[in-house]
Design a protein around this motif. Structure first.
Motif, PDB file in Angstrom:
ATOM      1  N   ILE A   1     -34.391  -9.109 -36.895  1.00  0.00           N
ATOM      2  CA  ILE A   1     -33.259  -8.200 -36.879  1.00  0.00           C
ATOM      3  C   ILE A   1     -32.038  -9.023 -36.488  1.00  0.00           C
ATOM      4  O   ILE A   1     -31.930  -9.500 -35.353  1.00  0.00           O
ATOM      5  CB  ILE A   1     -33.475  -7.033 -35.894  1.00  0.00           C
ATOM      6  CG1 ILE A   1     -34.784  -6.306 -36.208  1.00  0.00           C
ATOM      7  CG2 ILE A   1     -32.292  -6.081 -35.928  1.00  0.00           C
ATOM      8  CD1 ILE A   1     -34.873  -5.728 -37.608  1.00  0.00           C
ATOM      9  N   ALA A   2     -31.132  -9.219 -37.436  1.00  0.00           N
ATOM     10  CA  ALA A   2     -29.952 -10.055 -37.202  1.00  0.00           C
ATOM     11  C   ALA A   2     -29.090  -9.460 -36.091  1.00  0.00           C
ATOM     12  O   ALA A   2     -29.099  -8.250 -35.846  1.00  0.00           O
ATOM     13  CB  ALA A   2     -29.148 -10.197 -38.485  1.00  0.00           C
ATOM     14  N   THR A   3     -28.313 -10.291 -35.437  1.00  0.00           N
ATOM     15  CA  THR A   3     -27.599  -9.898 -34.223  1.00  0.00           C
ATOM     16  C   THR A   3     -26.736  -8.640 -34.368  1.00  0.00           C
ATOM     17  O   THR A   3     -26.799  -7.761 -33.499  1.00  0.00           O
ATOM     18  CB  THR A   3     -26.757 -11.076 -33.709  1.00  0.00           C
ATOM     19  OG1 THR A   3     -27.615 -12.190 -33.447  1.00  0.00           O
ATOM     20  CG2 THR A   3     -26.022 -10.706 -32.430  1.00  0.00           C
ATOM     21  N   PRO A   4     -25.927  -8.485 -35.411  1.00  0.00           N
ATOM     22  CA  PRO A   4     -25.117  -7.262 -35.489  1.00  0.00           C
ATOM     23  C   PRO A   4     -25.965  -5.986 -35.525  1.00  0.00           C
ATOM     24  O   PRO A   4     -25.653  -5.008 -34.839  1.00  0.00           O
ATOM     25  CB  PRO A   4     -24.327  -7.454 -36.784  1.00  0.00           C
ATOM     26  CG  PRO A   4     -24.254  -8.929 -36.963  1.00  0.00           C
ATOM     27  CD  PRO A   4     -25.583  -9.434 -36.485  1.00  0.00           C
ATOM     28  N   LEU A   5     -27.051  -5.997 -36.316  1.00  0.00           N
ATOM     29  CA  LEU A   5     -27.912  -4.817 -36.376  1.00  0.00           C
ATOM     30  C   LEU A   5     -28.704  -4.667 -35.080  1.00  0.00           C
ATOM     31  O   LEU A   5     -28.945  -3.541 -34.622  1.00  0.00           O
ATOM     32  CB  LEU A   5     -28.863  -4.916 -37.568  1.00  0.00           C
ATOM     33  CG  LEU A   5     -29.833  -3.736 -37.754  1.00  0.00           C
ATOM     34  CD1 LEU A   5     -29.096  -2.413 -37.828  1.00  0.00           C
ATOM     35  CD2 LEU A   5     -30.694  -3.961 -39.003  1.00  0.00           C
ATOM     36  N   LEU A   6     -29.083  -5.788 -34.471  1.00  0.00           N
ATOM     37  CA  LEU A   6     -29.794  -5.721 -33.186  1.00  0.00           C
ATOM     38  C   LEU A   6     -28.915  -5.026 -32.145  1.00  0.00           C
ATOM     39  O   LEU A   6     -29.402  -4.198 -31.361  1.00  0.00           O
ATOM     40  CB  LEU A   6     -30.165  -7.131 -32.722  1.00  0.00           C
ATOM     41  CG  LEU A   6     -31.003  -7.227 -31.444  1.00  0.00           C
ATOM     42  CD1 LEU A   6     -32.376  -6.586 -31.641  1.00  0.00           C
ATOM     43  CD2 LEU A   6     -31.148  -8.691 -31.017  1.00  0.00           C
ATOM     44  N   TYR A   7     -27.635  -5.354 -32.144  1.00  0.00           N
ATOM     45  CA  TYR A   7     -26.696  -4.707 -31.224  1.00  0.00           C
ATOM     46  C   TYR A   7     -26.668  -3.199 -31.474  1.00  0.00           C
ATOM     47  O   TYR A   7     -26.753  -2.399 -30.536  1.00  0.00           O
ATOM     48  CB  TYR A   7     -25.300  -5.312 -31.399  1.00  0.00           C
ATOM     49  CG  TYR A   7     -24.238  -4.663 -30.559  1.00  0.00           C
ATOM     50  CD1 TYR A   7     -23.967  -5.106 -29.268  1.00  0.00           C
ATOM     51  CD2 TYR A   7     -23.507  -3.577 -31.050  1.00  0.00           C
ATOM     52  CE1 TYR A   7     -22.990  -4.500 -28.484  1.00  0.00           C
ATOM     53  CE2 TYR A   7     -22.528  -2.963 -30.280  1.00  0.00           C
ATOM     54  CZ  TYR A   7     -22.282  -3.426 -29.005  1.00  0.00           C
ATOM     55  OH  TYR A   7     -21.332  -2.811 -28.241  1.00  0.00           O
ATOM     56  N   GLU A   8     -26.547  -2.794 -32.726  1.00  0.00           N
ATOM     57  CA  GLU A   8     -26.512  -1.371 -33.053  1.00  0.00           C
ATOM     58  C   GLU A   8     -27.813  -0.681 -32.648  1.00  0.00           C
ATOM     59  O   GLU A   8     -27.801   0.441 -32.111  1.00  0.00           O
ATOM     60  CB  GLU A   8     -26.291  -1.184 -34.555  1.00  0.00           C
ATOM     61  CG  GLU A   8     -24.919  -1.600 -35.056  1.00  0.00           C
ATOM     62  CD  GLU A   8     -24.790  -1.413 -36.553  1.00  0.00           C
ATOM     63  OE1 GLU A   8     -25.522  -0.562 -37.113  1.00  0.00           O
ATOM     64  OE2 GLU A   8     -23.979  -2.113 -37.171  1.00  0.00           O
ATOM     65  N   ALA A   9     -28.941  -1.343 -32.916  1.00  0.00           N
ATOM     66  CA  ALA A   9     -30.237  -0.738 -32.610  1.00  0.00           C
ATOM     67  C   ALA A   9     -30.449  -0.573 -31.114  1.00  0.00           C
ATOM     68  O   ALA A   9     -30.900   0.479 -30.647  1.00  0.00           O
ATOM     69  CB  ALA A   9     -31.354  -1.592 -33.210  1.00  0.00           C
ATOM     70  N   ILE A  10     -30.110  -1.590 -30.350  1.00  0.00           N
ATOM     71  CA  ILE A  10     -30.295  -1.503 -28.903  1.00  0.00           C
ATOM     72  C   ILE A  10     -29.353  -0.463 -28.307  1.00  0.00           C
ATOM     73  O   ILE A  10     -29.723   0.271 -27.380  1.00  0.00           O
ATOM     74  CB  ILE A  10     -30.117  -2.890 -28.253  1.00  0.00           C
ATOM     75  CG1 ILE A  10     -31.288  -3.800 -28.665  1.00  0.00           C
ATOM     76  CG2 ILE A  10     -30.027  -2.791 -26.737  1.00  0.00           C
ATOM     77  CD1 ILE A  10     -31.219  -5.214 -28.124  1.00  0.00           C
ATOM     78  N   ALA A  11     -28.144  -0.354 -28.847  1.00  0.00           N
ATOM     79  CA  ALA A  11     -27.222   0.686 -28.387  1.00  0.00           C
ATOM     80  C   ALA A  11     -27.799   2.076 -28.652  1.00  0.00           C
ATOM     81  O   ALA A  11     -27.679   2.985 -27.816  1.00  0.00           O
ATOM     82  CB  ALA A  11     -25.870   0.533 -29.080  1.00  0.00           C
ATOM     83  N   GLU A  12     -28.448   2.246 -29.790  1.00  0.00           N
ATOM     84  CA  GLU A  12     -29.057   3.534 -30.112  1.00  0.00           C
ATOM     85  C   GLU A  12     -30.265   3.808 -29.219  1.00  0.00           C
ATOM     86  O   GLU A  12     -30.479   4.935 -28.768  1.00  0.00           O
ATOM     87  CB  GLU A  12     -29.470   3.553 -31.589  1.00  0.00           C
ATOM     88  CG  GLU A  12     -30.008   4.879 -32.092  1.00  0.00           C
ATOM     89  CD  GLU A  12     -28.966   5.988 -32.138  1.00  0.00           C
ATOM     90  OE1 GLU A  12     -29.363   7.159 -32.294  1.00  0.00           O
ATOM     91  OE2 GLU A  12     -27.755   5.693 -32.019  1.00  0.00           O
ATOM     92  N   VAL A  13     -31.061   2.784 -28.946  1.00  0.00           N
ATOM     93  CA  VAL A  13     -32.203   2.950 -28.042  1.00  0.00           C
ATOM     94  C   VAL A  13     -31.723   3.358 -26.656  1.00  0.00           C
ATOM     95  O   VAL A  13     -32.362   4.163 -25.966  1.00  0.00           O
ATOM     96  CB  VAL A  13     -33.055   1.663 -27.977  1.00  0.00           C
ATOM     97  CG1 VAL A  13     -34.122   1.779 -26.889  1.00  0.00           C
ATOM     98  CG2 VAL A  13     -33.712   1.385 -29.322  1.00  0.00           C
ATOM     99  N   ALA A  14     -30.595   2.819 -26.229  1.00  0.00           N
ATOM    100  CA  ALA A  14     -30.060   3.157 -24.904  1.00  0.00           C
ATOM    101  C   ALA A  14     -29.874   4.663 -24.766  1.00  0.00           C
ATOM    102  O   ALA A  14     -30.073   5.235 -23.681  1.00  0.00           O
ATOM    103  CB  ALA A  14     -28.740   2.435 -24.661  1.00  0.00           C
TER     104      ALA A  14
END
Length: 460
Positions: free
Chosen positions: A161-174
């Motif tokens: 999972i490339a960094t920009p999408l990883l950021y979005e995904a982790i923000a959503e998990v939060a």
């Protein structure tokens, strides 16, 4: 009439310490009373003398379905019961199926439930094509956590999972209140170092560690924790083989970040010089097993309380997939469910460390991490009576002897292991008697986290 269904006596091991001549009284599958000395009446009394009585272990990282038609929950949970593990948390990277939608998660829960002999929780993940669209739905469907990878093991089954999408995904998990667990190896580093190893013609056991040096781990760890800091997420590193990684976790925690980190049992037990050198492909895992110095650094971090949980990263690959002469051609991962708890107890005893570490690292902290500590993870009144009993019965480990593992190989084969599970209980019922797994397929339950997802409308 007896006050309780079952009473278990022995040396109780809790996160607070050890209680000699203790007892646990169980009724209707729950722990109702604990104490020392004289005990109340019960329909069945099981006196284990001075044997160690611990909360059932929760393995935070299991891959039951990595290889099609190989292990599945029918075998992984059998090995778990025989090893004192009463709950497994299974990863979302199944052969031929990336568990990345609510429907897929529910289908896996149903099919696993028909096979499981012990309780199980499930990780979910994302398919890059869907982005973050299904994270909230998977949380509602009962995902206990989410898993992502900074390294591409396989473009479809185990993608980066490339960094920009990883950021979005982790923000959503939060927003769900669950943890974002990440496989921590920098993709560009691993590919560059692997190419250099191949160009140098290195094919023996040294190739794996050289292709994935510590810097590949620590760069990925820093990325994950920085994203957790920016998003307010609970960032979890699912395995760390180097002491520096635990120092990073401590540093981010000191800054207020919810930064947790996991040590696999093989990093605490094996080392490159003594074990990878003789085992070859059987000891190949990602990240790699490091040298003696890093192994001892991890024990120092454990003693200091810097490790959050201990896991197996269990996967029972066929022997054929682990026997290639060229180290890098072998599948990554190894079985460990039957011996994880015994190996940790041995290590604590050998180093003179409190056994309470075992209760914290293998039960209490995992239950808190996956948000079901209101039901599991401790010897305490009101919680489910998931219990494991261990005695010092030294033996040279033979993975084929018990018949409880789908494969008859192990990196620990021939190792002297002193502690041995002599009984495992799930909700007060004995599911392993020291020789035979008594639990049947379907006895295990799907464990959902207590902390429900917060949808956008609720968070607004």
């Amino acid at each position: 009439m007896a006050d309780f269904d079952t009473l278990i006596r022995g040396t109780l091991v809790t996160e607070a310490g050890t209680i000699e001549n203790g007892y646990i009284a169980i009724r209707d599958g729950l722990i109702r009373l604990m104490g020392t000395g004289d005990s109340p009446a019960a329909g069945e009394v099981l006196d284990f003398g001075d044997a160690l009585v611990l909360p059932g272990a929760i393995d935070p990282q299991v891959h039951s379905r990595s290889q099609a038609d190989q292990e599945d929950f029918i075998w992984s949970t059998r090995a778990a019961a025989a090893g004192g593990v009463t709950t497994i948390v299974d990863m979302p990277y199944d052969a031929g199926k990336l568990i990345s939608t609510p429907q897929m998660l529910l289908e896996k829960a149903e099919s696993a439930g028909a096979q499981a002999r012990v309780d199980f929780a499930l990780y979910g993940t994302i398919n890059a094509a869907h982005g973050t669209a299904h994270i909230a739905g998977m949380a509602e469907a009962g995902a206990a956590a989410f898993k992502f990878s900074t390294f591409e093991t396989h473009p479809e089954r185990f993608p980066r999972i490339a960094t920009p999408l990883l950021y979005e995904a982790i923000a959503e998990v939060a927003r769900t209140g669950l943890i974002a667990g990440v496989h921590n190896e920098n993709d560009e580093c691993v590919r560059a170092f692997s190419a250099a190893v191949k160009a140098a013609g290195i094919t023996d056991y040294r190739a794996h560690g050289a292709s994935r040096p510590p810097i590949a781990e620590t760069l990925a760890i820093a990325e994950v924790y920085e994203i957790a800091r920016a998003t307010g997420a609970a960032g979890h590193i699912v395995h760390c083989s180097v002491g520096r990684g635990y120092e990073l976790a401590e540093a981010y925690r000191a800054q207020g970040v919810d930064a947790t980190i996991e040590a696999c049992i093989h990093y605490l037990v094996l080392c490159e010089e003594d074990d990878v050198s003789r085992l070859g492909g059987k000891a190949k895992c990602n990240p790699p097993i490091r040298g003696r110095a890093e192994r001892e650094a991890l024990w120092q971090k454990l003693a200091a309380g810097a490790i959050t949980v201990v896991s197996t990263d269990h996967v029972a690959w066929s022997l054929a997939s682990k026997s290639h002469k060229a180290m890098l051609d072998n599948a990554s991962g190894m079985p460990g469910l039957e011996v994880m708890t015994s190996l940790l107890l041995d290590g604590l005893t050998e180093r003179g460390l409190p056994l309470s570490h075992a209760a914290r690292l293998m039960s209490g902290n995992p239950a808190r991490l996956f948000r079901f500590s209101d039901r599991k993870g401790a010897l305490a009144p009101g919680l489910e009576a998931d219990i494991a009993v261990y005695a010092e019965r030294p033996r040279l480990y033979d993975p084929a002897e018990s018949g409880n593992t789908v494969v008859h190989w192990s990196p620990y084969e021939g190792r002297l292991i002193r502690h041995r599970p002599i009984a495992t209980f799930q909700r007060g019922r004995m599911i392993f008697d020291g020789k035979t797994v008594l639990a049947a397929p379907g006895d295990g339950r799907f464990v959902r986290p207590t902390r429900a997802a917060r949808l956008a409308s609720e968070a607004a």
